[in-house]
Design an enzyme around this catalytic site. Sequence first.
Site, short mmCIF file in Angstrom:
data_model
loop_
_atom_site.label_atom_id
_atom_site.label_comp_id
_atom_site.label_asym_id
_atom_site.label_seq_id
_atom_site.Cartn_x
_atom_site.Cartn_y
_atom_site.Cartn_z
N TYR A 1 -1.62 -0.42 10.26
CA TYR A 1 -1.86 -0.96 8.91
C TYR A 1 -0.61 -0.78 8.05
O TYR A 1 -0.14 -1.73 7.41
CB TYR A 1 -3.06 -0.23 8.30
CG TYR A 1 -3.37 -0.57 6.85
CD1 TYR A 1 -3.95 -1.79 6.52
CD2 TYR A 1 -3.08 0.33 5.84
CE1 TYR A 1 -4.24 -2.09 5.19
CE2 TYR A 1 -3.37 0.03 4.51
CZ TYR A 1 -3.95 -1.18 4.20
OH TYR A 1 -4.23 -1.48 2.88
N SER B 1 0.83 -1.22 0.00
CA SER B 1 0.00 0.00 0.00
C SER B 1 0.85 1.25 0.00
O SER B 1 1.96 1.26 0.55
CB SER B 1 -0.89 0.01 1.24
OG SER B 1 -1.61 1.22 1.33
#
Length: 246
Positions: free
Chosen positions: A155, A142
């Site tokens: 995350y 990501s």
Amino acid sequence: MTAISGKVVAITGASSGIGEATARLLAERGAAVVLGARRTQRLDEIAQDICGHGGRAITCATDVARHEDLERLVGRAVAEFGRLDVLVSNAGISKIGPVTDLDVDGWSAMIDVNLRGVLHGIAAALPVFRRQGHGHLVTTVSTSGLKIVPTQAVYAATKNAVRTLLEGLRQESTDGVLRTTAVSPGVVRTELADSIDNADVREQIRRTMDEFAIAPEAVARAIAFAIEQPHDVEIGDITIRPTVQS
Ligand SMILES: NC(=O)c1ccc[n+]([C@@H]2O[C@H](COP(=O)([O-])OP(=O)(O)OC[C@H]3O[C@@H](n4cnc5c(N)ncnc54)[C@H](OP(=O)(O)O)[C@@H]3O)[C@@H](O)[C@H]2O)c1
């Protein structure tokens, strides 16, 4: 014929979003796809649709937090199609929120799925890749790990752990057997926000998605680009984000 035609590709998190789009695109280009996720009804519907359009797809109930499930997914690919050319370790959850929320269960769940899930995929696929003399590991990380922003620390940490893992694995695997690719999407229009428990953060991410997210098919094309290269060409990292994302 394309460079993807005939390849056997297993995909985790294939029941929606980026994984589903990747499965559909690769199947359209002639790959045999093995779809893994927990929502088996959705997997079956996607596989039926792919087969209805002349593609090859099978499904396998997979919880990536369980090592044995990845062994089963890889085993299904080999049993049904004779080998596994590519594993797309894409399954992920996003239990984002400020660290000060102290969401210990959410942190554990992200580590289990986003990091341990990729490790389980490596453990299942590497012996097959080594036996065959070739294999390709693609993971969905990501841009959260490239630009660290509030609410996404844990995350991002799981995604950067995977980035580090892949670079280490790459350096240990320069004998020509294994290719590794880390794809870093920015904001993509998927169901990912559903996994956010913090209601304020969830609504904010949904608004951002509505405003400028790109389609999951864009990420699928980037994954296909990495896969379709000749085996002596490794696309290590791809960052793909909306043009307007800061
Ligand atoms: N959307 C974005 O903006 C964005 C940006 C950067 C990176 N990513 C990454 O892209 C990947 C795909 O997410 P997405 O955006 O396509 O979201 P999505 O639509 O929510 O898809 C997530 C997929 O992961 C699967 N999954 C979740 N937990 C799982 C588990 N324990 N075992 C197996 N599968 C599991 C889900 O299937 P089941 O629930 O059926 O198991 C689903 O198929 C994730 O790794 C995510 O972190 C997304």
